[in-house]
Enzyme design. Structure first.
Site, PDB file in Angstrom:
ATOM      1  N   TYR A  75       0.863  -1.199   0.000  1.00 30.09           N
ATOM      2  CA  TYR A  75       0.000   0.000   0.000  1.00 30.09           C
ATOM      3  C   TYR A  75       0.895   1.243   0.000  1.00 30.09           C
ATOM      4  CZ  TYR A  75      -4.377   2.411   0.177  1.00 30.09           C
ATOM      5  OH  TYR A  75      -5.426   3.214  -0.165  1.00 30.09           O
ATOM      6  N   ARG A  77      -8.842  11.156  -7.433  1.00 28.07           N
ATOM      7  CA  ARG A  77      -7.953  11.840  -6.477  1.00 28.07           C
ATOM      8  C   ARG A  77      -7.111  10.782  -5.765  1.00 28.07           C
ATOM      9  NH1 ARG A  77      -8.896  14.105  -0.667  1.00 28.07           N
ATOM     10  NH2 ARG A  77      -8.351  11.925  -0.483  1.00 28.07           N
ATOM     11  N   LYS A 103      -6.074  -1.724  -0.796  1.00 27.47           N
ATOM     12  CA  LYS A 103      -6.841  -1.524   0.433  1.00 27.47           C
ATOM     13  C   LYS A 103      -7.487  -2.843   0.882  1.00 27.47           C
ATOM     14  CE  LYS A 103      -8.049   2.177   2.799  1.00 27.47           C
ATOM     15  NZ  LYS A 103      -7.752   3.595   2.849  1.00 27.47           N
ATOM     16  N   GLU A 107     -13.393   5.385  -1.886  1.00 29.46           N
ATOM     17  CA  GLU A 107     -11.973   5.668  -1.677  1.00 29.46           C
ATOM     18  C   GLU A 107     -11.437   6.589  -2.775  1.00 29.46           C
ATOM     19  OE1 GLU A 107     -10.236   4.229   0.900  1.00 29.46           O
ATOM     20  OE2 GLU A 107      -8.352   5.163   0.326  1.00 29.46           O
ATOM     21  N   ASP A 108     -10.766   7.638  -2.345  1.00 28.29           N
ATOM     22  CA  ASP A 108     -10.051   8.527  -3.274  1.00 28.29           C
ATOM     23  C   ASP A 108     -10.940   9.132  -4.366  1.00 28.29           C
ATOM     24  OD1 ASP A 108      -7.870   8.198  -1.716  1.00 28.29           O
ATOM     25  OD2 ASP A 108      -6.652   7.148  -3.183  1.00 28.29           O
ATOM     26  N   ASN A 118     -13.110  15.612  -3.670  1.00 23.25           N
ATOM     27  CA  ASN A 118     -13.917  16.125  -2.556  1.00 23.25           C
ATOM     28  C   ASN A 118     -15.350  16.445  -2.980  1.00 23.25           C
ATOM     29  OD1 ASN A 118     -11.726  15.903  -0.928  1.00 23.25           O
ATOM     30  ND2 ASN A 118     -11.141  18.059  -1.064  1.00 23.25           N
ATOM     31  N   ASP A 178     -13.368   6.043   3.869  1.00 21.65           N
ATOM     32  CA  ASP A 178     -12.202   5.975   4.748  1.00 21.65           C
ATOM     33  C   ASP A 178     -11.428   7.285   4.766  1.00 21.65           C
ATOM     34  OD1 ASP A 178     -10.395   4.485   6.471  1.00 21.65           O
ATOM     35  OD2 ASP A 178      -8.975   4.790   4.837  1.00 21.65           O
ATOM     36  N   ASP A 179     -11.364   7.975   3.620  1.00 23.34           N
ATOM     37  CA  ASP A 179     -10.614   9.244   3.589  1.00 23.34           C
ATOM     38  C   ASP A 179     -11.205  10.227   4.602  1.00 23.34           C
ATOM     39  OD1 ASP A 179      -9.143   8.325   1.348  1.00 23.34           O
ATOM     40  OD2 ASP A 179     -10.824   8.856   0.065  1.00 23.34           O
ATOM     41  N   GLY A 213      -9.349  22.283   5.545  1.00 18.16           N
ATOM     42  CA  GLY A 213      -9.861  21.602   4.351  1.00 18.16           C
ATOM     43  C   GLY A 213     -10.649  20.362   4.723  1.00 18.16           C
ATOM     44  N   ALA A 231      -9.710  17.205   5.349  1.00 21.47           N
ATOM     45  CA  ALA A 231      -9.224  16.392   6.472  1.00 21.47           C
ATOM     46  C   ALA A 231      -9.609  17.056   7.792  1.00 21.47           C
ATOM     47  CB  ALA A 231      -7.716  16.197   6.384  1.00 21.47           C
ATOM     48  N   ASN A 285       0.707  14.803   4.625  1.00 18.81           N
ATOM     49  CA  ASN A 285       1.488  13.778   3.907  1.00 18.81           C
ATOM     50  C   ASN A 285       1.945  14.346   2.568  1.00 18.81           C
ATOM     51  OD1 ASN A 285       1.075  11.621   5.756  1.00 18.81           O
ATOM     52  ND2 ASN A 285      -0.997  11.411   5.001  1.00 18.81           N
TER      53      ASN A 285
HETATM   54  P1  NAI Z   1      -7.173  20.502   1.564  1.00 20.59           P
HETATM   55  O1  NAI Z   1      -6.476  21.008   0.366  1.00 20.59           O
HETATM   56  O2  NAI Z   1      -8.642  20.209   1.519  1.00 20.59           O
HETATM   57  O3  NAI Z   1      -6.952  21.556   2.775  1.00 20.59           O
HETATM   58  C1  NAI Z   1      -5.755  22.233   3.031  1.00 20.59           C
HETATM   59  C2  NAI Z   1      -6.048  23.357   4.019  1.00 20.59           C
HETATM   60  O4  NAI Z   1      -4.806  23.926   4.417  1.00 20.59           O
HETATM   61  C3  NAI Z   1      -6.899  24.486   3.447  1.00 20.59           C
HETATM   62  O5  NAI Z   1      -7.836  24.887   4.419  1.00 20.59           O
HETATM   63  C4  NAI Z   1      -5.883  25.603   3.231  1.00 20.59           C
HETATM   64  O6  NAI Z   1      -6.449  26.900   3.363  1.00 20.59           O
HETATM   65  C5  NAI Z   1      -4.920  25.345   4.366  1.00 20.59           C
HETATM   66  N1  NAI Z   1      -3.613  25.952   4.120  1.00 20.59           N
HETATM   67  C6  NAI Z   1      -2.876  25.984   2.980  1.00 20.59           C
HETATM   68  N2  NAI Z   1      -1.780  26.710   3.149  1.00 20.59           N
HETATM   69  C7  NAI Z   1      -1.810  27.162   4.432  1.00 20.59           C
HETATM   70  C8  NAI Z   1      -0.969  27.994   5.184  1.00 20.59           C
HETATM   71  N3  NAI Z   1       0.162  28.482   4.666  1.00 20.59           N
HETATM   72  N4  NAI Z   1      -1.307  28.256   6.460  1.00 20.59           N
HETATM   73  C9  NAI Z   1      -2.434  27.770   6.996  1.00 20.59           C
HETATM   74  N5  NAI Z   1      -3.281  26.975   6.320  1.00 20.59           N
HETATM   75  C10 NAI Z   1      -2.964  26.681   5.050  1.00 20.59           C
HETATM   76  O7  NAI Z   1      -6.357  19.217   2.005  1.00 20.59           O
HETATM   77  P2  NAI Z   1      -6.893  17.985   2.882  1.00 20.59           P
HETATM   78  O8  NAI Z   1      -7.528  16.967   2.022  1.00 20.59           O
HETATM   79  O9  NAI Z   1      -7.642  18.516   4.038  1.00 20.59           O
HETATM   80  O10 NAI Z   1      -5.515  17.341   3.386  1.00 20.59           O
HETATM   81  C11 NAI Z   1      -4.620  18.084   4.195  1.00 20.59           C
HETATM   82  C12 NAI Z   1      -3.416  17.236   4.547  1.00 20.59           C
HETATM   83  O11 NAI Z   1      -3.792  16.274   5.483  1.00 20.59           O
HETATM   84  C13 NAI Z   1      -2.793  16.505   3.368  1.00 20.59           C
HETATM   85  O12 NAI Z   1      -1.392  16.676   3.390  1.00 20.59           O
HETATM   86  C14 NAI Z   1      -3.125  15.084   3.625  1.00 20.59           C
HETATM   87  O13 NAI Z   1      -2.089  14.230   3.166  1.00 20.59           O
HETATM   88  C15 NAI Z   1      -3.217  15.053   5.127  1.00 20.59           C
HETATM   89  N6  NAI Z   1      -4.054  13.940   5.581  1.00 20.59           N
HETATM   90  C16 NAI Z   1      -3.552  13.116   6.543  1.00 20.59           C
HETATM   91  C17 NAI Z   1      -4.264  12.034   6.965  1.00 20.59           C
HETATM   92  C18 NAI Z   1      -3.748  11.161   8.064  1.00 20.59           C
HETATM   93  O14 NAI Z   1      -2.827  11.481   8.739  1.00 20.59           O
HETATM   94  N7  NAI Z   1      -4.316  10.007   8.308  1.00 20.59           N
HETATM   95  C19 NAI Z   1      -5.542  11.695   6.350  1.00 20.59           C
HETATM   96  C20 NAI Z   1      -6.031  12.675   5.399  1.00 20.59           C
HETATM   97  C21 NAI Z   1      -5.286  13.744   5.036  1.00 20.59           C
END
Ligand code: NAI
Length: 544
Positions: free
Chosen positions: A96, A149, A167, A238-239, A242, A261-262, A296, A298, A401
């Site tokens: 994975y 995605r 998965k 999955e994936d 949004n 799951d996301d 965002g 997450a 990530n």
């Molecule tokens: P998204 O693109 O929907 O949201 C990103 C957010 O960060 C937006 O609200 C944006 O305004 C904000 N942002 C961007 N630049 C910024 C800055 N300089 N200062 C403050 N805020 C800022 O992305 P999503 O889908 O929410 O994912 C976010 C991260 O979380 C990704 O890197 C993803 O890999 C990670 N993630 C981790 C998971 C885990 O640990 N299990 C699961 C899902 C996501």
């Protein structure tokens, strides 16, 4: 299946479910007419595993190892799972993330075996027929993607098939879900990836992605067809992009057995980390204040589940929301802001606009900061030092990530907080030693949640998946973090124990499913023992 119903000759050797390769005994070889089709001396499963390790060690990259394991899975399912389950810490990153990302990108050129089902939108009106073509009739789990995605890689078209395949391998390897009950599906509505559209070897539909009503109707047809053909089946989305993920989940989650799951798995595993963190910080969730960096998808999923968990502790919905704050690329979320989506408005609280994340921390005095911004290094030295000044044990979760985007490294969090940070990250960090103290930080990895949930659904025949089951899953994982783990700074159980951890968690989730009256089966006397007996084990059955 008894020995009279099994295929014989080379057909048996080409059936991955029953094939044992060189492990067929002499008697089996005679009975099934495969004598002479294999080298004469049988090897047992342990020796086959040892041979596979030699082959894996001879390869240069994890993608090559992915391909070898994929070929073994298509040839001999038992051997595949025996290898993977022998060392999950080593093999999960190969079957994975992160390796599966490369596999999706190269799927059309390298991965041949059709081990899943493709549903192209050109077959609309006939989804039922295509589902009926799947050879297994008792499918309990579908993981489905439309490939739009894929991880952080965007639109991979039909290459996205790597995700449901991977998965579902984790459903089995980590949660004991029998592999014959699982079905990987790729919904092909076209692709907007120009490289794929221009690739003569691309085997998906060569058209831009279908959107709008036609897309929605196709998803509806899919869900309804699944109910007809596989009535006990749970669908995991999955994936998806949004814009589709949220509406699809909301449309179906109260009608059929389904989850995303996301969204929900991510939220649950983060909550698990917080519950375990409480054992270090003391107090309960309602004694904490959470500040998200990033607002965002997450952040939305995690924040909603935290809010629900706070209500479970007795807070009103309004008071629970007040415990959760968000700071995004445009600053603190406040009601005056005109750029907020509806889900963000819930977390916008009256406050003067902070000039920086540091100022927001200073003003709000959070006990936990959760990084889901996708931007590396925003949890800088000033941020972490301030969190450590305000809190005896500051909770620092940089979840973005991959590693290159993490808001801080484990070493930075521990060093700048003088070893006091309660840390978990989205991407793994190696153990470190600072001032003679050893830290083995945990990874907030959804694999702690979805295989356990799946096993609970399998054991109970669960009809619907309410949000509160994710809170139960989170608690069940957190409860299995030992004092020894906590002493190392690890707030998740080690991955090497994932199978046992998942079965224990499955028992807790199943118990809740029975309590809610959502099971199709009667509760057994000993739930854990029943789950353990139902769980898949990678060993060859005697065919005599
Ligand atoms: P998204 O693109 O929907 O949201 C990103 C957010 O960060 C937006 O609200 C944006 O305004 C904000 N942002 C961007 N630049 C910024 C800055 N300089 N200062 C403050 N805020 C800022 O992305 P999503 O889908 O929410 O994912 C976010 C991260 O979380 C990704 O890197 C993803 O890999 C990670 N993630 C981790 C998971 C885990 O640990 N299990 C699961 C899902 C996501």
């Amino acid at each position: 299946m008894n020995s009279y119903q099994l295929p014989t000759g080379s057909t048996l050797l080409h059936n991955p479910r029953y094939n044992k390769g060189t492990a067929f005994t002499e008697e089996e070889r005679r009975l099934f007419h495969i004598e002479g089709l294999l080298p004469p001396v049988p090897l047992d499963l342990q020796r086959q595993i040892a041979r596979t390790f030699i082959q894996l060690d001879d390869l240069a990259t994890d993608f090559q190892r992915y391909r070898l394991l994929n070929e073994i899975r298509a040839r001999n399912e038992t051997l595949f799972y025996a290898v993977v389950m022998s060392d999950p810490e080593r093999f999960l990153p190969i079957i994975y993330t992160p390796t599966v990302g490369e596999a999706c990108q190269k799927f059309n050129h390298f991965i041949g075996s059709p081990m899943g089902l493709y549903l192209p939108i050109s077959a609309k009106g006939r989804v039922r027929d295509l589902l009926s073509n799947w050879p297994e009739k008792d499918v309990r789990f579908i993981v489905v993607t439309d490939g739009e995605r894929i991880l952080g890689l965007g639109d991979q078209g039909t290459g996205g098939m790597g995700i449901p395949l991977g998965k579902l391998a984790l459903y089995t390897a980590c949660g004991g879900v029998p592999p014959q009950t699982t079905l990987p599906i790729l919904i092909d509505v076209g692709t907007n990836n120009l490289e794929l559209l221009h690739d003569p070897l691309y085997t998906g539909l060569k058209q831009p992605r279908v959107r709008g009503q036609e897309y929605d109707d196709f998803i509806d047809e899919f869900v309804q067809a699944v109910q007809e053909i596989f009535p006990l089946c749970c669908i995991q989305w999955e994936d998806f992009a949004n814009m589709h993920a949220e509406p699809i989940l909301r449309r179906w989650q109260h009608r059929v057995c389904t989850f995303n799951d996301d969204m929900q798995g991510t939220a649950a595993v983060t909550l698990a980390g917080l519950y375990a963190a409480l054992r270090i910080t003391g107090g309960s969730l309602k004694d904490h204040k959470f500040l998200f960096l990033g607002a965002g998808s997450a952040a939305a999923g995690i924040a909603e589940l935290i809010t629900l968990a706070l209500q479970e502790e007795g807070l009103s919905a309004e008071d629970a929301l007040q415990k959760v704050w968000m700071y995004d690329a445009s600053g603190l979320l406040t009601p005056e802001r005109k750029d907020l989506a509806p889900f963000q408005r819930r977390f916008a609280h009256p406050h003067h606009p902070a000039q920086s994340f540091l100022e927001a921390i200073q003003d709000l005095q959070p006990t936990a900061i959760i990084g889901v911004s996708t931007v590396p290094k925003l949890f800088n030295q000033d941020v972490i030092r301030l969190m450590a000044r305000i809190n005896k044990r500051p909770i620092i979760f940089p979840l973005s990530n991959p590693t290159s985007r993490s808001e801080c490294s484990a070493e930075e969090a521990y060093r700048w907080s003088d070893g006091r940070a309660v840390f978990a990250s989205g991407s793994p960090f190696a153990p470190i030693e600072i001032d003679c103290q050893r830290f083995a930080p945990g990874q907030s990895n959804n694999v702690y949640i979805f295989p356990a949930l799946a096993m609970a659904i399998y054991a109970t025949g669960c009809r619907l998946i309410p949000e509160e089951l994710f809170i139960t899953a989170a608690k069940a994982v957190a409860n299995q973090v030992t004092q020894e783990d906590l002493d190392l700074g690890r707030i998740y159980p080690p991955i090497k124990k994932i199978y046992d951890v998942s079965l224990q968690a499955a028992a807790a989730i199943a118990e809740h499913i029975f309590r809610l009256g959502l099971a199709r089966t009667a509760p057994p006397d000993d739930l854990l023992a029943t789950i353990q007996s139902l769980a898949y084990k990678p060993c060859y059955p005697s065919l005599m």
